[in-house]
Write a protein that holds these residues in place. Structure first.
Motif, PDB file in Angstrom:
ATOM      1  N   TYR A 163     -10.568  13.015  -3.938  1.00  0.00           N
ATOM      2  CA  TYR A 163     -11.529  12.646  -4.276  1.00  0.00           C
ATOM      3  C   TYR A 163     -12.763  12.375  -3.460  1.00  0.00           C
ATOM      4  O   TYR A 163     -12.313  11.863  -2.343  1.00  0.00           O
ATOM      5  CB  TYR A 163     -11.487  11.426  -5.262  1.00  0.00           C
TER       6      TYR A 163
ATOM      7  N   GLN B 280       0.899  -1.143  -0.101  1.00  0.00           N
ATOM      8  CA  GLN B 280      -0.070   0.011   0.052  1.00  0.00           C
ATOM      9  C   GLN B 280       0.861   1.251   0.110  1.00  0.00           C
ATOM     10  O   GLN B 280       1.377   1.396   1.143  1.00  0.00           O
ATOM     11  CB  GLN B 280      -1.035  -0.169   1.292  1.00  0.00           C
TER      12      GLN B 280
ATOM     13  N   LEU C 216       0.124  10.136  -7.696  1.00  0.00           N
ATOM     14  CA  LEU C 216       0.591   9.897  -9.311  1.00  0.00           C
ATOM     15  C   LEU C 216       1.793  10.188  -9.520  1.00  0.00           C
ATOM     16  O   LEU C 216       2.122  11.287  -9.238  1.00  0.00           O
ATOM     17  CB  LEU C 216      -0.603  10.711  -9.912  1.00  0.00           C
TER      18      LEU C 216
ATOM     19  N   LEU D 206      -4.282  13.920  -5.473  1.00  0.00           N
ATOM     20  CA  LEU D 206      -5.584  14.412  -5.456  1.00  0.00           C
ATOM     21  C   LEU D 206      -6.434  13.856  -4.325  1.00  0.00           C
ATOM     22  O   LEU D 206      -6.005  13.043  -3.734  1.00  0.00           O
ATOM     23  CB  LEU D 206      -6.034  13.876  -6.838  1.00  0.00           C
TER      24      LEU D 206
ATOM     25  N   TRP E  51       1.896   7.055 -17.305  1.00  0.00           N
ATOM     26  CA  TRP E  51       0.666   6.652 -17.982  1.00  0.00           C
ATOM     27  C   TRP E  51      -0.500   6.942 -16.869  1.00  0.00           C
ATOM     28  O   TRP E  51      -1.637   6.430 -17.172  1.00  0.00           O
ATOM     29  CB  TRP E  51       0.671   5.171 -18.288  1.00  0.00           C
ATOM     30  N   GLY E  52      -0.500   7.846 -16.142  1.00  0.00           N
ATOM     31  CA  GLY E  52      -1.451   8.263 -15.225  1.00  0.00           C
ATOM     32  C   GLY E  52      -2.179   7.020 -14.432  1.00  0.00           C
ATOM     33  O   GLY E  52      -3.390   7.118 -13.989  1.00  0.00           O
ATOM     34  N   LYS E  53      -1.327   6.258 -13.809  1.00  0.00           N
ATOM     35  CA  LYS E  53      -1.806   5.387 -12.988  1.00  0.00           C
ATOM     36  C   LYS E  53      -1.764   5.596 -11.609  1.00  0.00           C
ATOM     37  O   LYS E  53      -0.811   5.818 -10.685  1.00  0.00           O
ATOM     38  CB  LYS E  53      -0.833   4.027 -13.072  1.00  0.00           C
ATOM     39  N   PHE E  54      -3.045   5.827 -11.086  1.00  0.00           N
ATOM     40  CA  PHE E  54      -3.152   6.519  -9.729  1.00  0.00           C
ATOM     41  C   PHE E  54      -3.290   5.395  -8.586  1.00  0.00           C
ATOM     42  O   PHE E  54      -3.713   4.490  -8.794  1.00  0.00           O
ATOM     43  CB  PHE E  54      -4.716   7.183  -9.539  1.00  0.00           C
ATOM     44  N   GLN E  55      -2.663   5.679  -7.648  1.00  0.00           N
ATOM     45  CA  GLN E  55      -2.794   4.885  -6.382  1.00  0.00           C
ATOM     46  C   GLN E  55      -3.670   5.747  -5.293  1.00  0.00           C
ATOM     47  O   GLN E  55      -3.591   6.651  -4.944  1.00  0.00           O
ATOM     48  CB  GLN E  55      -1.327   4.916  -5.691  1.00  0.00           C
ATOM     49  N   PHE E  56      -4.629   4.682  -4.990  1.00  0.00           N
ATOM     50  CA  PHE E  56      -5.483   5.405  -3.984  1.00  0.00           C
ATOM     51  C   PHE E  56      -5.368   4.903  -2.460  1.00  0.00           C
ATOM     52  O   PHE E  56      -5.059   3.764  -2.426  1.00  0.00           O
ATOM     53  CB  PHE E  56      -6.947   4.909  -4.440  1.00  0.00           C
ATOM     54  N   GLY E  57      -5.619   5.642  -1.651  1.00  0.00           N
ATOM     55  CA  GLY E  57      -5.762   5.437  -0.288  1.00  0.00           C
ATOM     56  C   GLY E  57      -7.070   4.507   0.059  1.00  0.00           C
ATOM     57  O   GLY E  57      -7.965   4.697  -0.903  1.00  0.00           O
ATOM     58  N   ALA E  58      -7.319   4.076   1.312  1.00  0.00           N
ATOM     59  CA  ALA E  58      -8.372   3.188   1.443  1.00  0.00           C
ATOM     60  C   ALA E  58      -9.798   4.297   1.892  1.00  0.00           C
ATOM     61  O   ALA E  58     -10.843   3.571   1.827  1.00  0.00           O
ATOM     62  CB  ALA E  58      -8.387   2.369   2.685  1.00  0.00           C
TER      63      ALA E  58
ATOM     64  N   TYR F 120       2.038  14.098  -7.964  1.00  0.00           N
ATOM     65  CA  TYR F 120       0.846  14.670  -8.014  1.00  0.00           C
ATOM     66  C   TYR F 120      -0.241  14.083  -7.204  1.00  0.00           C
ATOM     67  O   TYR F 120      -0.124  12.946  -6.995  1.00  0.00           O
ATOM     68  CB  TYR F 120       0.342  14.745  -9.208  1.00  0.00           C
TER      69      TYR F 120
ATOM     70  N   THR G 238       3.550  11.498 -12.611  1.00  0.00           N
ATOM     71  CA  THR G 238       2.926  11.805 -13.696  1.00  0.00           C
ATOM     72  C   THR G 238       3.124  11.561 -15.073  1.00  0.00           C
ATOM     73  O   THR G 238       2.742  11.615 -16.176  1.00  0.00           O
ATOM     74  CB  THR G 238       2.969  13.684 -13.928  1.00  0.00           C
TER      75      THR G 238
ATOM     76  N   PHE H 127     -11.319   9.711  -0.608  1.00  0.00           N
ATOM     77  CA  PHE H 127      -9.919   9.224  -1.140  1.00  0.00           C
ATOM     78  C   PHE H 127      -8.995   9.952  -1.338  1.00  0.00           C
ATOM     79  O   PHE H 127      -8.988  11.088  -2.080  1.00  0.00           O
ATOM     80  CB  PHE H 127     -10.126   8.332  -2.221  1.00  0.00           C
TER      81      PHE H 127
END
Lengths: 113, 114
Positions: free
Chosen positions: A36, A2, A93, A34, A98-105, A32, A95, A89
């Motif tokens: 959500y 994670q 990233l 973000l 290829w824009g592969k975002f990693q998200f928290g839980a 970068y 940048t 969330f």
């Protein structure tokens, strides 16, 4: 593994007070970040973002702070409103990846009257 | 302005059945993604695509397949459904233009495998 962690699964705050949501990351290549917001039965919607060249970004009631040395970012919501009750969330990233975002839980925020 | 549209919204599958989750976007985005969200967990990337004809695996690709024949569409195929695939699936898209890093999400497909 994670790479983005939101250690508080829930937060309850009184209407009109400040909500502070925290997010930690391990990958120093992230440049970068973000936040959500997600309501039940809906997809996540973009709230606010910050580049690693900044340490603060503000948009109305929402402010995101970035501390690169601590690999930590936070979202402040002031003042909190009942409509802010949602899951938030954090995402990170690299940048040029290829824009592969990693998200928290996610953190469930409940704003009480 | 539709954005990202996913169908169906809900589906119950029996173990061993197969299905295709549909995703379409009308923003002319090059990048498209499939995520799954399990209870109490963040979104995990299943597959992604950087343009028509180009796809690649994400973190949790096993049991899934994708195709990207057009810019607009990015269907996710489940073969031989298993209970571990019970989840909420989100499709997303983003622009490849510099400075446009926000991803736009569909409303999700809630899938139950029994």
């Amino acid at each position: 593994d994670q790479q983005v962690k939101q250690n508080s699964p829930s937060l309850s705050v009184q209407e009109g007070r400040i909500s502070i949501l925290n997010c930690d990351y391990t990958n120093s290549m992230f440049d970068y970040f973000l936040w959500y917001k997600k309501y039940p039965a809906e997809g996540p919607t973009f709230l606010i973002s910050i580049s690693s060249i900044k340490d603060k970004n503000e948009d109305g009631r929402f402010t995101v702070f970035l501390n690169k040395s601590a690999k930590h970012l936070s979202l402040h919501i002031v003042p909190s409103q009942p409509g802010d009750s949602a899951v938030y969330f954090c995402a990170a990233l690299v940048t040029d990846s290829w824009g592969k975002f990693q998200f928290g839980a996610g953190t469930q925020v409940v704003v009480t009257p | 302005n539709a954005g990202v549209t996913q169908t169906p919204k809900f589906r119950i599958l029996k173990i061993g059945q197969s299905m295709t989750l549909q995703c379409a976007q009308d923003m002319n985005h090059n990048y498209m993604y499939w995520y799954r969200q399990d209870p109490g967990m963040g979104l995990k990337l299943i597959y992604y695509s950087v343009g028509a004809g180009i796809t690649d695996k994400g973190e949790v690709p096993n049991g899934y397949n994708v195709s990207r024949s057009t810019t607009e569409d990015f269907p996710l195929r489940l073969e031989l459904a298993a209970p571990s695939q019970t989840s909420v699936y989100f499709c997303a898209s983003s622009s490849s233009e510099a400075g446009n890093t926000e991803a736009f999400f569909g409303q999700g497909t809630r899938l139950t495998v029994v």
